[in-house]
Design a protein around this motif. Structure first.
Motif, PDB file in Angstrom:
ATOM      1  N   VAL A   7       0.769  -1.381  -0.110  1.00 13.92           N
ATOM      2  CA  VAL A   7      -0.088  -0.122   0.091  1.00 13.92           C
ATOM      3  C   VAL A   7       0.803   1.001   0.159  1.00 13.92           C
ATOM      4  O   VAL A   7       1.794   1.503   0.745  1.00 13.92           O
ATOM      5  N   THR A   8       0.453   2.100  -1.093  1.00 15.00           N
ATOM      6  CA  THR A   8       1.168   3.567  -0.745  1.00 15.00           C
ATOM      7  C   THR A   8       0.286   4.306  -0.156  1.00 15.00           C
ATOM      8  O   THR A   8      -1.021   4.474  -0.557  1.00 15.00           O
ATOM      9  N   GLY A   9       0.831   5.589   0.315  1.00 11.17           N
ATOM     10  CA  GLY A   9      -0.202   6.519   0.707  1.00 11.17           C
ATOM     11  C   GLY A   9      -0.632   6.101   1.860  1.00 11.17           C
ATOM     12  O   GLY A   9      -1.798   6.630   2.439  1.00 11.17           O
ATOM     13  N   ALA A  10      -0.180   5.310   2.800  1.00  8.45           N
ATOM     14  CA  ALA A  10      -0.762   4.761   4.276  1.00  8.45           C
ATOM     15  C   ALA A  10      -1.172   5.588   5.066  1.00  8.45           C
ATOM     16  O   ALA A  10      -1.736   5.529   5.674  1.00  8.45           O
ATOM     17  N   THR A  11      -0.141   6.916   5.102  1.00  7.99           N
ATOM     18  CA  THR A  11      -0.533   7.948   6.253  1.00  7.99           C
ATOM     19  C   THR A  11      -1.423   9.078   5.397  1.00  7.99           C
ATOM     20  O   THR A  11      -1.580   9.883   6.237  1.00  7.99           O
ATOM     21  N   GLY A  12      -1.736   8.900   4.351  1.00  5.57           N
ATOM     22  CA  GLY A  12      -2.960   9.915   3.751  1.00  5.57           C
ATOM     23  C   GLY A  12      -4.404   9.715   4.240  1.00  5.57           C
ATOM     24  O   GLY A  12      -4.498   8.714   5.019  1.00  5.57           O
ATOM     25  N   ALA A  13      -4.894  10.394   3.613  1.00  3.30           N
ATOM     26  CA  ALA A  13      -6.494  10.281   4.098  1.00  3.30           C
ATOM     27  C   ALA A  13      -7.222   9.178   3.789  1.00  3.30           C
ATOM     28  O   ALA A  13      -7.712   8.561   4.741  1.00  3.30           O
ATOM     29  N   ILE A  14      -6.932   8.704   2.592  1.00  2.60           N
ATOM     30  CA  ILE A  14      -7.643   7.316   2.259  1.00  2.60           C
ATOM     31  C   ILE A  14      -7.012   5.976   2.842  1.00  2.60           C
ATOM     32  O   ILE A  14      -7.467   5.204   3.350  1.00  2.60           O
ATOM     33  N   GLY A  15      -5.699   6.244   2.548  1.00  5.65           N
ATOM     34  CA  GLY A  15      -4.765   5.187   3.180  1.00  5.65           C
ATOM     35  C   GLY A  15      -4.913   4.916   4.675  1.00  5.65           C
ATOM     36  O   GLY A  15      -4.931   3.764   5.252  1.00  5.65           O
ATOM     37  N   SER A  16      -4.861   5.979   5.424  1.00  7.79           N
ATOM     38  CA  SER A  16      -5.188   5.543   6.756  1.00  7.79           C
ATOM     39  C   SER A  16      -6.622   5.167   7.275  1.00  7.79           C
ATOM     40  O   SER A  16      -6.563   4.623   8.375  1.00  7.79           O
ATOM     41  N   ALA A  17      -7.590   5.365   6.456  1.00  9.56           N
ATOM     42  CA  ALA A  17      -8.837   4.809   6.715  1.00  9.56           C
ATOM     43  C   ALA A  17      -9.012   3.353   5.979  1.00  9.56           C
ATOM     44  O   ALA A  17      -9.835   2.553   6.626  1.00  9.56           O
ATOM     45  N   LEU A  18      -8.220   3.082   5.188  1.00  7.85           N
ATOM     46  CA  LEU A  18      -8.159   1.689   4.585  1.00  7.85           C
ATOM     47  C   LEU A  18      -7.524   0.632   5.190  1.00  7.85           C
ATOM     48  O   LEU A  18      -7.782  -0.425   5.533  1.00  7.85           O
ATOM     49  N   LEU A  19      -6.236   0.894   5.875  1.00  7.00           N
ATOM     50  CA  LEU A  19      -5.473  -0.147   6.372  1.00  7.00           C
ATOM     51  C   LEU A  19      -6.039  -0.824   7.482  1.00  7.00           C
ATOM     52  O   LEU A  19      -6.003  -2.013   7.670  1.00  7.00           O
ATOM     53  N   PRO A  20      -6.993  -0.157   8.366  1.00  4.43           N
ATOM     54  CA  PRO A  20      -7.876  -1.050   9.470  1.00  4.43           C
ATOM     55  C   PRO A  20      -8.548  -1.796   8.895  1.00  4.43           C
ATOM     56  O   PRO A  20      -8.905  -3.137   9.410  1.00  4.43           O
ATOM     57  N   LEU A  21      -9.172  -1.704   7.756  1.00  2.00           N
ATOM     58  CA  LEU A  21     -10.106  -2.574   6.944  1.00  2.00           C
ATOM     59  C   LEU A  21      -9.255  -3.732   6.446  1.00  2.00           C
ATOM     60  O   LEU A  21      -9.917  -4.776   6.321  1.00  2.00           O
ATOM     61  N   LEU A  22      -8.141  -3.446   6.077  1.00  8.25           N
ATOM     62  CA  LEU A  22      -7.255  -4.595   5.563  1.00  8.25           C
ATOM     63  C   LEU A  22      -6.868  -5.463   6.579  1.00  8.25           C
ATOM     64  O   LEU A  22      -6.866  -6.857   6.237  1.00  8.25           O
ATOM     65  N   LEU A  23      -6.818  -5.105   7.585  1.00  5.75           N
ATOM     66  CA  LEU A  23      -6.224  -5.949   8.681  1.00  5.75           C
ATOM     67  C   LEU A  23      -7.535  -6.804   9.541  1.00  5.75           C
ATOM     68  O   LEU A  23      -7.455  -7.325  10.464  1.00  5.75           O
ATOM     69  N   GLU A  24      -8.696  -6.260   8.950  1.00  3.49           N
ATOM     70  CA  GLU A  24      -9.841  -6.851   9.599  1.00  3.49           C
ATOM     71  C   GLU A  24      -9.400  -8.433   9.393  1.00  3.49           C
ATOM     72  O   GLU A  24     -10.341  -9.435  10.131  1.00  3.49           O
ATOM     73  N   GLU A  25      -9.068  -8.929   8.260  1.00  2.00           N
ATOM     74  CA  GLU A  25      -8.978 -10.342   7.943  1.00  2.00           C
ATOM     75  C   GLU A  25      -7.619 -10.689   8.673  1.00  2.00           C
ATOM     76  O   GLU A  25      -6.490 -10.274   8.308  1.00  2.00           O
ATOM     77  N   PRO A  26      -7.560 -11.819   9.830  1.00  2.28           N
ATOM     78  CA  PRO A  26      -6.513 -12.119  10.563  1.00  2.28           C
ATOM     79  C   PRO A  26      -5.415 -12.491   9.974  1.00  2.28           C
ATOM     80  O   PRO A  26      -4.331 -12.490  10.641  1.00  2.28           O
ATOM     81  N   ASP A  27      -5.429 -13.000   8.913  1.00  7.59           N
ATOM     82  CA  ASP A  27      -4.194 -13.789   8.098  1.00  7.59           C
ATOM     83  C   ASP A  27      -3.315 -12.587   7.318  1.00  7.59           C
ATOM     84  O   ASP A  27      -2.487 -12.870   6.619  1.00  7.59           O
ATOM     85  N   SER A  28      -4.026 -11.322   7.119  1.00  5.55           N
ATOM     86  CA  SER A  28      -3.452 -10.550   6.107  1.00  5.55           C
ATOM     87  C   SER A  28      -2.279  -9.685   6.887  1.00  5.55           C
ATOM     88  O   SER A  28      -2.062  -9.440   7.879  1.00  5.55           O
ATOM     89  N   ARG A  29      -1.388  -9.410   5.617  1.00 12.62           N
ATOM     90  CA  ARG A  29      -0.188  -8.637   6.221  1.00 12.62           C
ATOM     91  C   ARG A  29       0.156  -7.333   5.024  1.00 12.62           C
ATOM     92  O   ARG A  29      -0.537  -7.538   4.069  1.00 12.62           O
ATOM     93  N   VAL A  30       0.391  -6.313   5.718  1.00 20.65           N
ATOM     94  CA  VAL A  30       0.464  -5.209   4.782  1.00 20.65           C
ATOM     95  C   VAL A  30       1.879  -4.502   4.874  1.00 20.65           C
ATOM     96  O   VAL A  30       2.494  -4.473   5.976  1.00 20.65           O
ATOM     97  N   TRP A  31       2.344  -4.192   3.598  1.00 25.92           N
ATOM     98  CA  TRP A  31       3.602  -3.474   3.519  1.00 25.92           C
ATOM     99  C   TRP A  31       3.244  -2.119   3.149  1.00 25.92           C
ATOM    100  O   TRP A  31       2.634  -1.794   2.282  1.00 25.92           O
ATOM    101  N   ALA A  32       3.445  -1.192   4.243  1.00 26.29           N
ATOM    102  CA  ALA A  32       2.836   0.133   4.031  1.00 26.29           C
ATOM    103  C   ALA A  32       3.987   1.178   3.628  1.00 26.29           C
ATOM    104  O   ALA A  32       5.062   1.320   4.490  1.00 26.29           O
ATOM    105  N   LEU A  33       4.029   1.744   2.508  1.00 21.95           N
ATOM    106  CA  LEU A  33       5.079   2.632   2.150  1.00 21.95           C
ATOM    107  C   LEU A  33       4.783   4.040   2.681  1.00 21.95           C
ATOM    108  O   LEU A  33       3.809   4.580   2.481  1.00 21.95           O
ATOM    109  N   MET A  34       5.956   4.459   3.191  1.00 20.44           N
ATOM    110  CA  MET A  34       5.980   6.020   3.917  1.00 20.44           C
ATOM    111  C   MET A  34       7.010   6.469   3.714  1.00 20.44           C
ATOM    112  O   MET A  34       8.185   5.966   3.523  1.00 20.44           O
TER     113      MET A  34
END
Length: 371
Positions: A7-34
């Motif tokens: 994920v790019t833009g993780a600390t932006g308006a959309i990215g910051s709202a999106l990441l918690p949703l991606l983590l709802e699946e317990p097996d998911s992992r996120v590389w967050a570019l900052m």
């Protein structure tokens, strides 16, 4: 399901709202570019992001475990990542979500191109490497409804190939990035969904947003607080806005479905966009309720208002002068009669009950109360 997101833009308006949703699946992992100046700064930015989510201690620790913060830059080749890290991502990444963007309207065109087109080229390069590894499932590419430029009438939920003028270099560079992406999709059969949000405001339930962006300045402008009460005649012009949680949920929903590949989603209010006169009333009422004083409004023709701004800018402080100089970019939109079609998007998203009500007026009011 074991999703691996880049994920790019993780600390932006959309990215910051999106990441918690991606983590709802317990097996998911996120590389967050900052973007970060150092490893310490990178850690600080991740902690600030987790603090913004207001998680409990256990959830916060889980987020730290499953988010791999990466120090990098969307403008740079391979995102300026170390070779071993980049290689690991391309061997494992199932989903690429590009949310990053430099939302500045008046950058020199070459600078704006470097941000928008350069990022698109790097996304495609990573996607092709993931394809080669056999792991890639989907790409979510966040653009903007502004790629329609100064088109009049209904802006369609399709690729826009016709010649057109643009309000600013931000729109033009994003349109050029889409042109490049369309060519690459056809050439390499990339499973891409393009998301075109309009102006993003706060969460529809809480009003929260991680950064106050251009909408904040528009609200101050419409309240008359930045212009001593003088404002141009607003007429019937509408401002298309969208709640950030709606955008984030739509991106997540799309990422989980292969049949969204090849589609363009207009994440916006569309024909239901709010009139600026109505928004002005809402802003002034909310400010009044919050104890914020607003001046009496005096409406002027746009030409007269622009002359007034030219006269008062030299008399303002440096900060206020910078703000006043942004008014012409905003006023350029007042001459447009433009609506963004979102009928196909709404039809697709209606499969999920999460999208039954955007509650845009609530989002705007909650957002204003947070200012």
């Amino acid at each position: 399901m074991a999703y691996r997101y880049f994920v790019t833009g993780a600390t932006g308006a959309i990215g910051s709202a999106l990441l918690p949703l991606l983590l709802e699946e317990p097996d998911s992992r996120v590389w967050a570019l900052m973007r970060a100046d150092s490893k310490e700064h990178l850690t600080k930015r991740l902690e600030e992001l987790i603090a913004f989510w207001e998680l409990g201690p256990a959830q916060a620790q889980d987020a730290r475990t499953r988010i791999m913060a990466l120090r990098g830059d969307t403008d740079q080749t391979r995102f300026a990542l170390p070779d071993d890290v980049y290689s690991e991502i391309t061997r494992q990444c199932t989903h690429i979500i590009h949310c990053a963007g430099v939302v500045k309207m008046n950058l020199p065109l070459e600078t704006a191109r470097r941000h928008a087109l350069g990022a698109a080229e790097n996304i495609v390069e990573m996607a092709r490497a993931c394809q080669t590894s056999g792991v890639l499932r989907k790409i979510e590419f966040v653009s903007t409804v502004g790629v329609g430029g100064k088109m009049s009438g209904l802006v369609p939920e399709t690729w826009i190939t016709q010649p057109r003028e643009f309000h600013n270099t931000y729109e033009q560079s994003k349109a050029e990035a889409e042109d490049y992406l369309r060519e690459q999709i056809e050439l390499h059969q990339l499973p891409v969904t393009v998301h075109r949000p309009s102006m993003v405001v706060g969460d529809s339930k809480t009003g929260k947003i991680i950064h106050y962006q251009i909408f904040y300045h528009i609200c101050e402008f419409l309240a008359g607080r930045r212009t001593f009460g003088f404002l141009p005649n607003l007429g019937e012009v509408k401002l298309d806005t969208v709640a950030v949680d709606y955008v984030a949920a739509a991106i997540k929903y799309s990422s989980e479905r292969q049949d969204s590949a090849g589609k363009i989603f207009h994440l916006c209010a569309g024909p239901d966009a709010i009139k600026l006169t109505e928004l002005q009333k809402l802003v002034r009422q909310t400010f009044k309720e919050g104890g914020i004083k607003t001046p009496m409004i005096i409406h002027l023709p746009i030409a007269a208002f622009n002359r007034l701004i030219d006269l008062i800018v030299p008399l303002l402080s440096e900060k206020m002068s910078r703000i006043a100089k942004t008014f012409p970019f905003f006023l350029d939109y007042l001459s447009d009669k433009q609506i963004f079609d979102n009928s196909l998007t709404q039809q697709y998203l209606s499969r999920s009950p999460d999208f039954s009500n955007n509650q845009l007026d609530v989002a705007i009011k909650k957002y204003l109360q947070k200012i």
